[in-house]
Design an enzyme around this catalytic site. Structure first.
Site, PDB file in Angstrom:
ATOM      1  N   GLY A 116      -3.138 -12.623 -11.540  1.00  0.00           N
ATOM      2  CA  GLY A 116      -2.836 -13.025 -12.913  1.00  0.00           C
ATOM      3  C   GLY A 116      -3.787 -14.106 -13.375  1.00  0.00           C
ATOM      4  O   GLY A 116      -4.578 -14.642 -12.587  1.00  0.00           O
ATOM      5  N   ILE A 128     -12.272 -10.960  -6.805  1.00  0.00           N
ATOM      6  CA  ILE A 128     -11.506 -11.285  -5.626  1.00  0.00           C
ATOM      7  C   ILE A 128     -10.237 -10.427  -5.578  1.00  0.00           C
ATOM      8  O   ILE A 128      -9.660 -10.097  -6.613  1.00  0.00           O
ATOM      9  CB  ILE A 128     -11.106 -12.790  -5.595  1.00  0.00           C
ATOM     10  CG1 ILE A 128     -10.248 -13.175  -6.783  1.00  0.00           C
ATOM     11  CG2 ILE A 128     -12.337 -13.651  -5.501  1.00  0.00           C
ATOM     12  CD1 ILE A 128      -9.703 -14.608  -6.759  1.00  0.00           C
ATOM     13  N   CYS A 179      -6.675  -5.824   4.285  1.00  0.00           N
ATOM     14  CA  CYS A 179      -5.477  -5.460   5.050  1.00  0.00           C
ATOM     15  C   CYS A 179      -5.573  -5.970   6.477  1.00  0.00           C
ATOM     16  O   CYS A 179      -6.652  -6.143   7.017  1.00  0.00           O
ATOM     17  CB  CYS A 179      -5.275  -3.954   5.088  1.00  0.00           C
ATOM     18  SG  CYS A 179      -6.244  -3.038   3.909  1.00  0.00           S
ATOM     19  N   ASN A 222     -11.136  -1.664   0.635  1.00  0.00           N
ATOM     20  CA  ASN A 222     -10.347  -2.894   0.624  1.00  0.00           C
ATOM     21  C   ASN A 222     -10.199  -3.419   2.049  1.00  0.00           C
ATOM     22  O   ASN A 222      -9.455  -2.854   2.840  1.00  0.00           O
ATOM     23  CB  ASN A 222      -8.976  -2.595   0.002  1.00  0.00           C
ATOM     24  CG  ASN A 222      -8.013  -3.736   0.167  1.00  0.00           C
ATOM     25  OD1 ASN A 222      -8.395  -4.851   0.503  1.00  0.00           O
ATOM     26  ND2 ASN A 222      -6.738  -3.451  -0.046  1.00  0.00           N
ATOM     27  N   THR A 267      -6.238 -10.480  -4.139  1.00  0.00           N
ATOM     28  CA  THR A 267      -5.236 -11.509  -4.463  1.00  0.00           C
ATOM     29  C   THR A 267      -5.269 -12.686  -3.493  1.00  0.00           C
ATOM     30  O   THR A 267      -5.665 -12.543  -2.339  1.00  0.00           O
ATOM     31  CB  THR A 267      -3.824 -10.899  -4.417  1.00  0.00           C
ATOM     32  OG1 THR A 267      -3.634 -10.292  -3.125  1.00  0.00           O
ATOM     33  CG2 THR A 267      -3.650  -9.840  -5.491  1.00  0.00           C
ATOM     34  N   LEU A 307       0.803  -1.231   0.000  1.00  0.00           N
ATOM     35  CA  LEU A 307       0.000   0.000   0.000  1.00  0.00           C
ATOM     36  C   LEU A 307       0.832   1.276   0.000  1.00  0.00           C
ATOM     37  O   LEU A 307       0.532   2.233   0.722  1.00  0.00           O
ATOM     38  CB  LEU A 307      -0.966   0.008   1.195  1.00  0.00           C
ATOM     39  CG  LEU A 307      -2.024  -1.094   1.163  1.00  0.00           C
ATOM     40  CD1 LEU A 307      -2.746  -1.185   2.495  1.00  0.00           C
ATOM     41  CD2 LEU A 307      -3.009  -0.873   0.031  1.00  0.00           C
TER      42      LEU A 307
END
Lengths: 244, 303, 303, 244
Positions: free
Chosen positions: B218, B192, B131, B128, B194, B73
């Protein structure tokens, strides 16, 4: 930055582990020596960032060391094969600060980006000295190429098997007006300590995108956080903050 | 002419393609490459209350069909984002932007969202919750329904803009967390984030990432993303933004069939800076190939 | 000469390479291709109390760098496995084999393990707790420490053979589940089983898999597997078998550095029936490249 | 089963969507008509199973339809390129049951596996009749090839644009001693109902490995569970249990 398809016109060994590849395509985005290109390879997710050895509007030449699966794949490619490449990445060296007698210091795969720099400085009428450092005689490349440009070249080998025995710093003599360097971090640190003038350092860091989007290669500097790929790879001596 | 527009929490997007947070900076650097007004919108770099440098380097590890990142971040903090980054963006992007917000305490989230609520450019707040919660033993907010509920309520209390909760896939039961967010007032769910991954350098025998582990993204993670988008879209009544390994126009269609109203594109931008432009340009042909006249109509259309 | 042998729960393996359950049948069909005695051992097809046909077809979906399967534990049932399959295997495999057991109730597991405990060929029992618990609302045993504990205790009570719990990666906290199994008496932990994934056919707009979702495996999941093996190996004192996307000798070394005592190879066998043979043959060269004299010494060797 | 590297010697269109590829390599593992091969393609995780059109010890020929990314990739490959292939997969047709006058019935991409079968049956002196079914005239292929073998060939098209109007079953006349068929499931079901003799059916199913390891392509039969890839793809009429 530009994205383009390049055609390999040459891919040959300079030493068992180091190869030179010439690529034909639109290289107009390459505006300064010390910039790099980012190569997409089939089967590899991330591109491979490689510094520019030489370039003109229609071609770019790189010199790369076979270190991993990506460069190993590149080493097996042949003339005529195509590559998707991002060109004109990074800030590159600022030639305006060179003074009349700049010193260029390269270690191992840090040597290639200095070639186009030397070429352009000499074209500007500067008296260019070059120090090339390698581990041993068999790993030496590009000495003749720099001489052919008209640079004064000295070579240092760690084992003394060729040229001056020791590190590039052992070959540094005063009299240079400014310096430009690229190579492994211990070498850069030694130069940082021993150099008597200001200069520019080209850094390496593991990159994600190579064009400033992912923040993968950030570092702290006197002038704030910088992205090696976009705000670098070249930093000026005065702004460097070495990692602990 | 195929119709590509969708509506996300009351705001119409010309198309469903949204560069994901952390892969598009604050936008203006990509504007040098192409006119980013062609995007549905984009989610800007994860922003926190205070400036952050993030994690030590290396922060990136390559994987088969993907990569791990542990940027941590890095961002200039919400004051500078509002004072410097967004004004630069307004010069090249005329659409509402999605503000991505992270925090390490419920108060952090509320503080940052309250600041961004005042900014007209901001169309949505993407929160988000992946974290670590420093007051909660470091477990991510997104892994416990209670913590996700707390964050959602705190953010909703300080903004009138639509709030989209971005969920972590590293959980046993993604549906329960999505429902908790919806019940707490979330206007949308994006997923989603990661997958937690790790690689080891065989030469040095050290983790490739200085931080040991990082977020795996990816095309490799696409099947997990499609599954979770499908499960969540069936369970909630708010719009779902699908993301995770999307790298071509066909992936966008698959995500929408699974239940996504819009689709974020992440890691693909890092391999190809023109990825989103290409996807948007390819969408009409793919829609025609599969007989789709209007993208809106296939949302959740899986049989 | 590099040393490749490792010890797994008191039994020495000539090398750490183990074809994973469900990708190697009951072995004897692969014995037509090469001498399977070169393997460390292999884990046979997941076996249940009663015969099962499994799920409807299609059971397979292709993904980038991986595949989804929803076979649904097709097997002839433990009686036939003992009466027909294992005798066929004994003709071509002289080493202890790993018996993979699945169940839908604690009683199922105990029943099947008790039967296999009597079989001399069987060296280890690998208990797959990723199946749905029919008495537990269908949630997999492997997603709740309590359920995993129950299964472990029930199995340990009926066998004197080493019991290895095979864990699902679809959880918030893999370490807590691994520890629960260890405390309940597990002699080893193997992970990761497949990630839950889904693909949709754009032409038919139906899930590619008849069962909608399935288990995602292949090189795509390797980084998640390395991460979980690392986390679990650090937390438990019993040996860990690492698996998940292993497809070459370098992957085997990476898994062992992460903490694996042995390494299972799954999906790779389905793409290349000689995958494990190739990996074992390539191991010495890879060990030499990275200065490894004895594989045992790198287990958990990540710095 | 054998694994080997094959070199493409031909890859040409028979129709806009159907191509014929000849591959040179060790094809000695192919022991019966109706078997298939499994092809590894760069960038695709699973191999592509394709039925054998014809084969000898040094070569195998396939006819495939371009339906997805894999076959699309194959269609762009050129002579000289190499492919990693598993050969000799599946049980294939049992010729011992054919009788004197076997009937071969193929629909669309179900036609190719019947070619080597017809060739071998004719070599055994059998009187072979062939019915080929297609949707329309433009999709027809292999009619001449079967005629060249000396088979009695009739073609049916659903739209009547060529040959008999209707389905293959509309072209079936009694007098055959046995039948072999391959094609879409609705066609197989129709033949199952209308056929007056016993026969063998070749089935399709989405496969994982293609050699019996993964149980991805299992089906239920009168004689128990079978794997289409290993115990099939050919099943005898009497053992078939149609899916609901």
């Amino acid at each position: 930055m530009k994205q383009g398809i390049f055609v390999i016109s040459e891919n040959e060994h300079l030493t068992p582990a180091v190869m030179k590849m010439k690529l034909l395509g639109d290289a107009s985005a390459i505006t300064a020596p010390g910039q790099f290109i980012n190569i997409k390879l089939d089967g590899m997710f991330l591109r491979r960032p490689i510094s520019v050895y030489d370039a003109d509007a229609e071609s770019v030449t790189i010199i790369y060391k076979i270190v991993g699966q990506g460069t190993e794949k590149m080493s097996r490619m042949n003339a005529g094969e195509k590559l998707d490449i991002l060109t004109g990445l990074g800030n590159g060296y600022d030639m305006s600060l060179s003074g009349d007698a700049p010193l260029l210091i390269g270690g191992g795969v840090g040597v290639p980006p200095l070639y186009m720099l030397a070429k352009k400085l000499i074209a500007q009428g500067k008296k260019v000295s070059v120090i090339l450092g390698f581990n041993t005689k068999d790993e030496i490349f590009c000495e003749e190429e720099f001489k052919a440009l008209g640079a004064e070249v000295s070579v240092a080998t760690a084992d003394g098997s060729y040229g001056i025995k020791g590190f590039v710093t052992d070959a540094m003599k005063d009299g240079y007006t400014y310096f430009y360097t690229c190579g492994p971090e211990p070498m850069l640190k030694a130069i940082y300590k021993t150099s008597s003038t200001s200069g520019q350092f080209s850094f390496e860091e593991r990159m994600g995108c190579g064009f400033g989007a992912c923040m993968g290669c950030s570092c702290k500097t006197v002038t704030g956080y910088k992205r090696i790929c976009k705000d670098g790879p070249v930093l000026e001596k005065e702004e460097i903050l070495w990692k602990k | 002419m195929e119709k590509m527009s969708v509506e996300l929490c009351g705001i119409t997007l010309d198309n469903p393609v949204i560069p994901a947070s952390g892969t598009f900076g604050y936008g203006y650097e990509f504007a040098e490459l192409y006119d980013i007004n062609m995007l549905g919108t984009f989610s800007f770099k994860g922003t926190t209350k205070d400036p952050r440098f993030g994690n030590p380097t290396p922060r990136i590890a390559e994987c088969t069909a993907g990569m791990i990142n542990a940027v941590g971040l890095q961002n200039p903090g919400v004051e500078k984002v509002i004072g410097e980054e967004l004004p630069k963006l307004s010069k090249c992007f005329s659409k509402p932007v999605m503000a991505n917000v992270s925090g390490f305490s419920v108060e952090d989230y509320a503080y940052t969202c309250e600041k961004l609520d005042k900014i007209e450019q901001v169309g949505w707040l993407e929160v988000n919750v992946s974290c670590p919660n420093v007051h909660g033993g470091g477990m991510s907010f997104g892994t416990q329904p209670e913590a996700a509920t707390e964050v959602t309520k705190a953010v909703k209390a300080v903004t009138s803009k639509p709030v989209i909760l971005k969920l972590s896939p590293n959980v046993t039961d993604i549906v329960s967390i999505a429902k908790a967010c919806e019940e707490a007032g979330a206007d949308g769910i994006s997923l989603i984030n990661t997958l937690l991954g790790m690689r080891i350098d065989l030469r040095t025998r050290k983790p490739v990432i200085a931080n040991t582990m990082g977020g795996f993204s990816g095309s490799a993670i696409f099947p997990v993303a499609v599954r979770m988008v499908y499960q969540v879209a069936k369970a909630v009544n708010v719009p779902v933004i699908g993301m995770g390994g999307v790298s071509c126009a066909r992936d966008v269609v698959e995500m929408m069939l699974a239940g996504a109203t819009a689709v974020e594109v992440g890691a693909a931008n890092l391999v190809d800076p023109f990825a989103c432009k290409t996807i948007i340009e390819e969408l009409p042909a793919v829609m025609e190939q599969y007989g789709i006249k209007d993208l809106k109509e296939i949302i959740g259309g899986v049989k």
